[in-house]
Design a protein around this motif. Structure first.
Motif, PDB file in Angstrom:
ATOM      1  N   ALA A 134       0.835  -1.206   0.000  1.00 49.48           N
ATOM      2  CA  ALA A 134       0.000   0.000   0.000  1.00 49.48           C
ATOM      3  C   ALA A 134       0.868   1.254   0.000  1.00 49.48           C
ATOM      4  CB  ALA A 134      -0.927  -0.005   1.210  1.00 49.48           C
ATOM      5  N   THR A 135       1.922   1.250   0.810  1.00 45.70           N
ATOM      6  CA  THR A 135       2.814   2.418   0.882  1.00 45.70           C
ATOM      7  C   THR A 135       3.521   2.643  -0.441  1.00 45.70           C
ATOM      8  OG1 THR A 135       3.199   1.888   3.221  1.00 45.70           O
ATOM      9  CG2 THR A 135       4.690   3.472   2.199  1.00 45.70           C
ATOM     10  N   LEU A 136       4.037   1.566  -1.022  1.00 49.00           N
ATOM     11  CA  LEU A 136       4.737   1.676  -2.309  1.00 49.00           C
ATOM     12  C   LEU A 136       3.811   2.196  -3.402  1.00 49.00           C
ATOM     13  CD1 LEU A 136       7.265   1.094  -4.052  1.00 49.00           C
ATOM     14  CD2 LEU A 136       6.382  -1.235  -4.368  1.00 49.00           C
ATOM     15  N   THR A 137       2.605   1.654  -3.446  1.00 54.95           N
ATOM     16  CA  THR A 137       1.671   2.036  -4.515  1.00 54.95           C
ATOM     17  C   THR A 137       1.190   3.469  -4.345  1.00 54.95           C
ATOM     18  OG1 THR A 137       0.962  -0.284  -4.562  1.00 54.95           O
ATOM     19  CG2 THR A 137      -0.374   1.286  -5.775  1.00 54.95           C
ATOM     20  N   VAL A 138       0.944   3.884  -3.102  1.00 58.61           N
ATOM     21  CA  VAL A 138       0.572   5.283  -2.858  1.00 58.61           C
ATOM     22  C   VAL A 138       1.697   6.217  -3.304  1.00 58.61           C
ATOM     23  CG1 VAL A 138       0.293   6.990  -1.016  1.00 58.61           C
ATOM     24  CG2 VAL A 138      -1.127   4.963  -1.031  1.00 58.61           C
ATOM     25  N   GLY A 330      -5.866  -2.223  -1.461  1.00 61.72           N
ATOM     26  CA  GLY A 330      -5.144  -3.472  -1.685  1.00 61.72           C
ATOM     27  C   GLY A 330      -4.453  -3.641  -3.010  1.00 61.72           C
ATOM     28  N   ALA A 331      -4.489  -2.649  -3.902  1.00 60.45           N
ATOM     29  CA  ALA A 331      -3.886  -2.811  -5.220  1.00 60.45           C
ATOM     30  C   ALA A 331      -2.365  -2.666  -5.157  1.00 60.45           C
ATOM     31  CB  ALA A 331      -4.456  -1.792  -6.201  1.00 60.45           C
ATOM     32  N   MET A 332      -1.672  -3.312  -6.083  1.00 59.15           N
ATOM     33  CA  MET A 332      -0.240  -3.141  -6.260  1.00 59.15           C
ATOM     34  C   MET A 332      -0.019  -2.100  -7.362  1.00 59.15           C
ATOM     35  SD  MET A 332       0.565  -6.695  -8.343  1.00 59.15           S
ATOM     36  CE  MET A 332       2.085  -6.177  -9.163  1.00 59.15           C
ATOM     37  N   PRO A 333       1.205  -1.630  -7.593  1.00 51.89           N
ATOM     38  CA  PRO A 333       1.437  -0.632  -8.645  1.00 51.89           C
ATOM     39  C   PRO A 333       0.875  -1.075  -9.988  1.00 51.89           C
ATOM     40  CG  PRO A 333       3.383  -0.813  -7.276  1.00 51.89           C
ATOM     41  CD  PRO A 333       2.441  -1.896  -6.814  1.00 51.89           C
ATOM     42  N   ALA A 334       0.208  -0.153 -10.662  1.00 55.46           N
ATOM     43  CA  ALA A 334      -0.481  -0.468 -11.918  1.00 55.46           C
ATOM     44  C   ALA A 334      -0.030   0.465 -13.023  1.00 55.46           C
ATOM     45  CB  ALA A 334      -1.992  -0.356 -11.717  1.00 55.46           C
ATOM     46  N   GLY A 335      -0.257   0.017 -14.250  1.00 57.24           N
ATOM     47  CA  GLY A 335       0.046   0.826 -15.418  1.00 57.24           C
ATOM     48  C   GLY A 335      -0.651   0.237 -16.630  1.00 57.24           C
ATOM     49  N   GLY A 336      -0.556   0.925 -17.743  1.00 57.90           N
ATOM     50  CA  GLY A 336      -1.181   0.453 -18.970  1.00 57.90           C
ATOM     51  C   GLY A 336      -0.442  -0.751 -19.524  1.00 57.90           C
ATOM     52  N   GLY A 337      -1.179  -1.809 -19.838  1.00 62.36           N
ATOM     53  CA  GLY A 337      -0.567  -3.028 -20.363  1.00 62.36           C
ATOM     54  C   GLY A 337      -0.773  -3.157 -21.858  1.00 62.36           C
ATOM     55  N   THR A 338       0.297  -3.475 -22.579  1.00 61.94           N
ATOM     56  CA  THR A 338       0.213  -3.601 -24.031  1.00 61.94           C
ATOM     57  C   THR A 338      -0.660  -4.781 -24.442  1.00 61.94           C
ATOM     58  OG1 THR A 338       2.412  -2.643 -24.277  1.00 61.94           O
ATOM     59  CG2 THR A 338       1.556  -3.858 -26.148  1.00 61.94           C
ATOM     60  N   SER A 339      -0.435  -5.957 -23.844  1.00 64.92           N
ATOM     61  CA  SER A 339      -1.172  -7.156 -24.268  1.00 64.92           C
ATOM     62  C   SER A 339      -2.653  -7.043 -23.950  1.00 64.92           C
ATOM     63  CB  SER A 339      -0.567  -8.401 -23.606  1.00 64.92           C
ATOM     64  OG  SER A 339      -0.640  -8.310 -22.202  1.00 64.92           O
ATOM     65  N   GLN A 340      -2.986  -6.548 -22.755  1.00 67.08           N
ATOM     66  CA  GLN A 340      -4.398  -6.457 -22.394  1.00 67.08           C
ATOM     67  C   GLN A 340      -5.113  -5.377 -23.204  1.00 67.08           C
ATOM     68  OE1 GLN A 340      -2.958  -6.063 -18.469  1.00 67.08           O
ATOM     69  NE2 GLN A 340      -3.866  -4.054 -18.113  1.00 67.08           N
ATOM     70  N   THR A 341      -4.402  -4.295 -23.533  1.00 66.69           N
ATOM     71  CA  THR A 341      -4.994  -3.261 -24.382  1.00 66.69           C
ATOM     72  C   THR A 341      -5.208  -3.804 -25.794  1.00 66.69           C
ATOM     73  OG1 THR A 341      -3.883  -1.547 -23.090  1.00 66.69           O
ATOM     74  CG2 THR A 341      -4.742  -0.905 -25.241  1.00 66.69           C
TER      75      THR A 341
END
Length: 594
Positions: A134-138, A330-341
């Motif tokens: 949580a701290t890292l993702t914030v 509860g989420a971890m660091p997120a970003g735009g994904g090439t494969s899922q996009t």
């Protein structure tokens, strides 16, 4: 009334979005775009909505299994992947500038997160691990928002493409190796890439044949379905098959490791810890950079010609809030994904409504399918991770770079080896340093051309062996640096000019600055010193074609006063006219005396 009926953390997140929307909508309308909310309200065409619903469901079949798998890459419980496919995806869908970018966990962010969490929570304590996450993702979210405030959207291009190719290839190898023990049902103590390779080989006699069989079957399903049906829901089929096999064959009792208990329901509210900020800051900076770089790259890659332009600073805010709010749930660091996009676009997504559907499926999975997912084999997840991480390793890209520019191929190899030798987070630093060295190296060899005139015309161009008839000007040497002058290349430029002056022995040396956008302080000092040396040789120095920024620097330094107005000319043609006029005046008294 809706907010009053929710628990306070969920009421808070909805309140933040409700407050932020009007403010963001106004800023977006200034850029000529409407916000996603307004678009959803206005766009009610049944066809477009139908496409988005179908695309969202298909994307969910791919995104959710991958998200759970990527959570295990980070050393986190699988439910963290579901939480990351819920809040961050929801927030970005409402605030992002891309119509189809799918924001969740990615392989790169997963392994970077694992490295950082491993440093802070080496004993793997579950409670501390969730707090650290949580701290890292914030922190990642706050760094992205701060970057938006400082207008740092340009950092999306901070790492060069060849260096990024090498970095991602290194990440790919690290991820594949990290999953190997799960494929074989063994355990190793991580010590570094090459030591881990040896450990995996040494533990092979302990491998579980049943676990290897589960992994092999998963590979067959994933690779077979993707070959027959690109962008298929192969991960969903593989995971469903793995769970069914555990139930039907009693694999858990035969030693196949499974995920185990998954909390059912909405994620709980998690507060970050200020005591971990200092330890997590270096990793958060690197993860924020990669999150933004991946998001921008994926958003641009899948933007249709009719889509609005991707706005880097808006992306910083959207991904920043997606991470910041997601971290509290509860989420971890997120970003735009090439494969899922790519899956969403191939399935026919036309707007972020598709991502809203995918987020809704993540919510449904958390509420109703958690007990079923508890029987998921780790070997199945490892196979999913490997299949969709191998794409990071592109030998074809390496060969293409080598074919075009051998130097940049070397930079790619250095970045690749940096990840393997020093680790993933250190690999980001190495990638950035290599990119900067490559940039400085390319600009430090700035060429200085001699300017001549095409015979019979008024066209000025660089002297070339291809045009031997071009006119030169006796006594006048016009030289032109081809790019910005700064501390790393000024000495090289000065040496070239000195050599040309020695070769041509002109009366006037005119430096055409028309292709120099700016002059750095060190470069200006070198220019002043060069004038003194040239003047000592009896050669006059003129500055020609100064751009506004360069002219401002010359004026503020007082160098313009030293040169005098007559030595600062508008362009090279004026320099030729002025020099020829000087020659004519000098010749006139001689003619008169004759």
């Amino acid at each position: 009334m809706l907010l009053l009926g929710l628990k306070w953390p969920w009421a808070m997140i909805l309140g933040v979005l409700c407050i932020f929307y009007p403010v963001w909508g106004k800023s977006v309308e200034k850029d000529g775009m409407s916000s996603t909310v307004n678009e959803v309200a206005r766009t009610t065409a049944l066809g477009g909505l139908r496409f988005d619903i179908v695309a969202g469901l298909i994307a969910a079949a791919v995104v959710l299994p991958k998200a759970m798998a990527y959570a295990t890459v980070a050393g986190l419980p699988v439910e963290i992947g579901l939480y990351t496919a819920f809040i961050p995806m929801l927030v970005y869908a409402l605030l992002g500038s891309s119509k189809v970018l799918s924001v969740s966990s990615t392989t790169t962010l997963g392994i970077l997160t694992a490295t950082q969490l491993g440093l802070v929570v080496p004993n793997g304590d579950p409670a501390l691990l969730l707090t650290a996450t949580a701290t890292l993702t914030v922190m990642v979210g706050l760094i992205l928002i701060l970057a938006a405030v400082l207008r740092l959207g340009f950092v999306a291009n901070f790492i060069s493409a060849p260096v990024l190719t090498g970095f991602k290839a290194g990440i790919g190898f690290v991820i594949v190796l990290d999953q190997m023990p799960k494929l074989f049902g063994t355990h190793i103590t991580k010590q570094g890439f090459f030591q881990d390779v040896i450990s995996v080989v040494q533990h092979m006699p302990e491998a579980s044949l049943i676990t290897m069989g589960v992994a092999g079957a998963t590979f067959v399903v994933l690779l077979g379905m993707d070959k027959v049906w690109p962008h298929s829901p192969a991960p969903l089929v593989a995971i469903g098959g793995g769970i069914a096999a555990v139930f039907y064959f009693g694999l858990e009792a035969k030693g196949v490791a499974i995920v185990g208990h998954i909390p059912q329901g909405l994620p709980s509210f998690t507060l970050p810890s200020l005591s971990l900020v200092q330890q997590l800051l270096p990793g958060a900076l690197g993860i924020a950079l990669m999150s933004f770089t991946e998001s921008i790259a994926a958003g641009r890659a899948f933007a249709a010609s009719s889509d609005p332009t991707i706005k880097p600073n808006r992306e910083l805010v959207a991904t920043g809030l997606a991470n910041g709010l997601g971290a509290l749930f509860g989420a971890m660091p997120a970003g735009g994904g090439t494969s899922q996009t790519a899956v969403a676009r191939a399935a026919g997504a036309v707007s972020q409504k598709a991502s809203l559907v995918t987020a809704a499926m993540a919510l449904a999975t958390m509420l109703f399918l958690a007990p079923l997912l508890a029987k998921l084999p780790f070997a199945t997840l490892a196979a999913v991770v490997i299949v969709y991480s191998v794409g990071l390793i592109s030998f074809r890209d390496f060969m293409a770079i080598r074919k075009i520019r051998s130097m940049e191929f070397r930079w790619a190899v250095v970045a690749f080896l940096g990840v393997l030798l020093f680790g993933t987070l250190q690999g980001i630093v190495i990638a950035i340093i290599v990119s900067l060295i490559a940039l400085v190296g390319q600009n430090s060899q700035t060429k200085v051309s001699v300017v001549v005139r095409k015979r019979g015309t008024d066209v000025l161009r660089a002297k070339s062996a291809l045009h031997p008839d071009d006119e030169e000007f006796a006594g006048l040497l016009i030289v032109r640096p081809e790019g910005q002058i700064f501390f790393a290349n000024v000495q090289h430029i000065a040496e070239q000019i000195a050599e040309l002056a020695q070769q041509y022995q002109p009366q006037v040396l005119a430096i055409d600055m028309s292709r120099v956008p700016d002059i750095e302080y060190s470069a200006l000092q070198q220019l002043i010193e060069s004038r003194e040396k040239i003047q000592a040789q009896g050669i006059a120095l003129w500055l020609v074609g100064l751009n506004p920024a360069a002219l401002d620097v010359v004026r503020r330094s007082g160098f313009a006063d030293v040169l005098g107005r007559e030595s600062m000319l508008f362009n090279a043609r004026q320099a030729i006219i002025r020099y020829q006029a000087m020659q004519a005046r000098a010749a006139a008294p001689a003619v008169a005396s004759d």
